[in-house]
Design an enzyme around this catalytic site. Structure first.
Site, PDB file in Angstrom:
ATOM      1  N   ALA A  88      39.220  39.610  13.337  1.00  0.00           N
ATOM      2  CA  ALA A  88      38.217  40.629  13.677  1.00  0.00           C
ATOM      3  C   ALA A  88      37.878  41.548  12.507  1.00  0.00           C
ATOM      4  CB  ALA A  88      38.715  41.470  14.849  1.00  0.00           C
ATOM      5  N   ALA A 103      44.206  52.353  30.227  1.00  0.00           N
ATOM      6  CA  ALA A 103      44.161  51.296  31.241  1.00  0.00           C
ATOM      7  C   ALA A 103      44.124  51.908  32.630  1.00  0.00           C
ATOM      8  CB  ALA A 103      45.371  50.368  31.106  1.00  0.00           C
ATOM      9  N   VAL A 145      33.113  31.989  32.992  1.00  0.00           N
ATOM     10  CA  VAL A 145      32.883  30.581  33.341  1.00  0.00           C
ATOM     11  C   VAL A 145      33.945  29.703  32.699  1.00  0.00           C
ATOM     12  CG1 VAL A 145      31.279  28.633  33.212  1.00  0.00           C
ATOM     13  CG2 VAL A 145      30.396  30.950  33.519  1.00  0.00           C
ATOM     14  N   GLY A 181      37.202  29.662  32.607  1.00  0.00           N
ATOM     15  CA  GLY A 181      38.450  30.188  32.049  1.00  0.00           C
ATOM     16  C   GLY A 181      38.490  30.191  30.541  1.00  0.00           C
ATOM     17  N   ILE A 230      37.861  27.748  28.436  1.00  0.00           N
ATOM     18  CA  ILE A 230      36.968  26.824  27.728  1.00  0.00           C
ATOM     19  C   ILE A 230      35.791  27.616  27.154  1.00  0.00           C
ATOM     20  CG2 ILE A 230      35.572  24.731  27.900  1.00  0.00           C
ATOM     21  CD1 ILE A 230      37.100  24.076  30.488  1.00  0.00           C
ATOM     22  N   GLY A 249      49.234  28.977  45.081  1.00  0.00           N
ATOM     23  CA  GLY A 249      48.474  30.051  44.459  1.00  0.00           C
ATOM     24  C   GLY A 249      47.174  29.598  43.828  1.00  0.00           C
ATOM     25  N   GLU A 288      42.955  31.118  47.480  1.00  0.00           N
ATOM     26  CA  GLU A 288      43.193  32.400  48.127  1.00  0.00           C
ATOM     27  C   GLU A 288      43.506  32.194  49.612  1.00  0.00           C
ATOM     28  OE1 GLU A 288      43.275  35.211  46.526  1.00  0.00           O
ATOM     29  OE2 GLU A 288      42.450  34.526  44.603  1.00  0.00           O
ATOM     30  N   LYS A 326      29.109  30.487  38.673  1.00  0.00           N
ATOM     31  CA  LYS A 326      29.281  29.995  37.304  1.00  0.00           C
ATOM     32  C   LYS A 326      28.096  29.141  36.860  1.00  0.00           C
ATOM     33  CE  LYS A 326      34.288  30.025  38.004  1.00  0.00           C
ATOM     34  NZ  LYS A 326      35.481  29.202  38.291  1.00  0.00           N
ATOM     35  N   GLY A 331      43.879  30.968  35.098  1.00  0.00           N
ATOM     36  CA  GLY A 331      45.218  31.294  34.635  1.00  0.00           C
ATOM     37  C   GLY A 331      45.219  32.497  33.723  1.00  0.00           C
TER      38      GLY A 331
END
Length: 436
Positions: free
Chosen positions: A33, A42, A132, A134, A136, A187, A190, A205, A302
């Site tokens: 970065a 948070a 969209v 996860g 990828i 899991g 839902e 998505k 995940g």
């Protein structure tokens, strides 16, 4: 340079993964970065979660608006989900001049046009790679890597829950309800699995992918969605006999009449790579006019896979903090003034091939009646299976693959077939795509 200060909304699965990966790979991320990226503030309803994650000196609050209104925060990462409070938080953060990173596909699909317009007016960025598939990087691939191409179509397995269920049904011959219960226990699904099994999650998505691919405004209400709850173990078996596999696909295609934007179960030839994406994995196949077909595969959900996409967006935003807003990568790939008003086709106007399964009485002339009805509507049969009745049973399964036909014609044909007194139940139909 001083580190970029991030406000993190939500410390659940993805929020926790983001905090962990950001801390673990801090040095590598800073090298990429050009400066450090740190969580400074948070928000989470359960503040003890921060201690579990080892957040150290991070400021904490139960009120997410404290974070978006804090003058020291430069980037707000929204990971609380939903599209009511999340929308208010994101718009408030934008109004305060803060950049946004989100994994919230529902928020983008339903309110993205409003959010992007607000961001454009304030000169801030909204990054949503994690919304969209996860981990990828398919949004970046379409928006930037394939920017030389006119995208012709894309098709994706973009909901891991549905893919897990269909894989178990195929590999082990299990019933839908049985596998769904296991997915919930593991899991993957839902307690209320509606969004996953009825195609709503995939619809969100696909809406995003279609907008980026074709340069059109986000139009979730025009996305046709159909779930997998009616798929039986018999359908999975028959599809295999015919050389196909059933996958729950999101498909967007450019046609002369408009854009197809649809989510539904689909038969795919088993030789296709995407037909062999199993379990909870995701994959998106994109066809460009110059590059041809490209496939993007990986973990679609995940903690850390999704955190990978969230942090990649943080790096992109950090790199661009000093860039002229007019020269940044547009949110939907095309400059806002260049978005097209191409119509989304209603599902009745879409042309596909079909798999049909019908239960019929074992009597002479039944097949002739069915083929006559199909022929009257210019529907040709590509392949056909008729099972022998078991002893003492006067009903048989008839399975057909048709050639491509307009959906409205097929609807009319099925209504006429189901009206026959020799057909003993509703006809099961699944669309077929070769993806070639």
């Amino acid at each position: 340079m001083d580190p970029v200060k991030v406000g993190l909304l939500g410390l659940g699965t993805v929020g926790g993964g983001t905090a962990i990966v950001l801390k673990r790979n801090a040095e590598e991320i800073a090298r990429r970065a050009g400066r450090g990226i740190v969580i400074d503030y948070a928000a989470n309803l359960d503040l003890s979660r921060a201690e579990e994650l080892g957040l150290g000196n991070v400021r904490l609050t139960q009120d997410a608006f404290d974070v978006v209104n804090d003058p020291d925060i430069q980037i707000v990462v929204e990971l609380i989900g939903g599209y009511t409070v999340a929308r208010d938080l994101v718009l408030q953060a934008i109004n305060n001049g803060k950049h946004i990173v989100t994994a919230n596909k529902a928020l983008i699909a339903l309110h993205g046009n409003e959010i992007f317009a607000a961001a454009q007016a304030k000169g801030v960025m909204v990054a949503f790679e994690a919304a969209v598939a996860g981990g990828i990087p398919v949004i970046k691939a379409i928006r930037e890597g394939l920017s030389a191409n006119r995208i012709e179509w894309l098709a994706g397995i973009i909901n891991g829950t549905g893919n897990f269920i269909l894989t178990e049904m195929r590999d082990k011959g299990r019933a839908f309800a049985d596998v769904l219960a296991e997915a919930q226990a593991l899991g993957y699904a839902e307690a209320d699995p509606t969004f996953d099994v009825e195609g709503i999650d995939a619809g969100h998505k696909l809406t995003i992918l279609s907008s980026i691919a074709f340069g059109i405004p986000l139009q979730f209400k025009q996305t046709y969605t159909e779930g997998i709850t009616q798929i039986s173990a018999e359908d999975v078996t028959y599809a295999t006999e015919l050389g196909y596999r059933i996958k729950h696909l999101g498909i967007a295609r450019r046609t002369a009449a408009g854009i197809e934007q649809r989510v539904h179960p689909t038969l795919i030839p088993e030789r296709r790579l995407i037909a062999n994406v199993d379990g909870v994995m995701n994959a998106v196949l994109v066809k460009g006019d110059a590059v041809g077909a490209t496939l993007y595969y990986g973990a679609g959900a995940g903690a850390e896979p999704t955190a990978s996409a969230v942090i990649a967006d943080l790096v992109d935003v950090t790199r661009a903090l000093t860039a002229d807003p007019e020269n940044r990568v547009p949110h939907l790939a095309f400059q806002p003034s260049q978005l097209a008003d191409t119509a989304i086709l209603p599902i009745e106007e879409v042309e596909t091939a079909f798999y049909l399964r019908m239960c019929a009485l074992d009597r002479p002339g039944v097949l002739a009646d069915v083929t006559r009805i199909l022929g009257d509507r210019q529907i040709s049969i590509e392949a056909f299976i008729q099972k022998e009745p078991t002893s003492g049973v006067d009903k048989v399964d008839i399975i057909m693959l048709t050639q491509r036909v307009r959906e409205g014609n097929m609807n009319a044909a099925l209504a006429a077939i189901e009206a026959l007194d020799t057909i003993c139940s509703s006809v099961t139909r699944i669309r077929v795509e070769t993806l070639g």
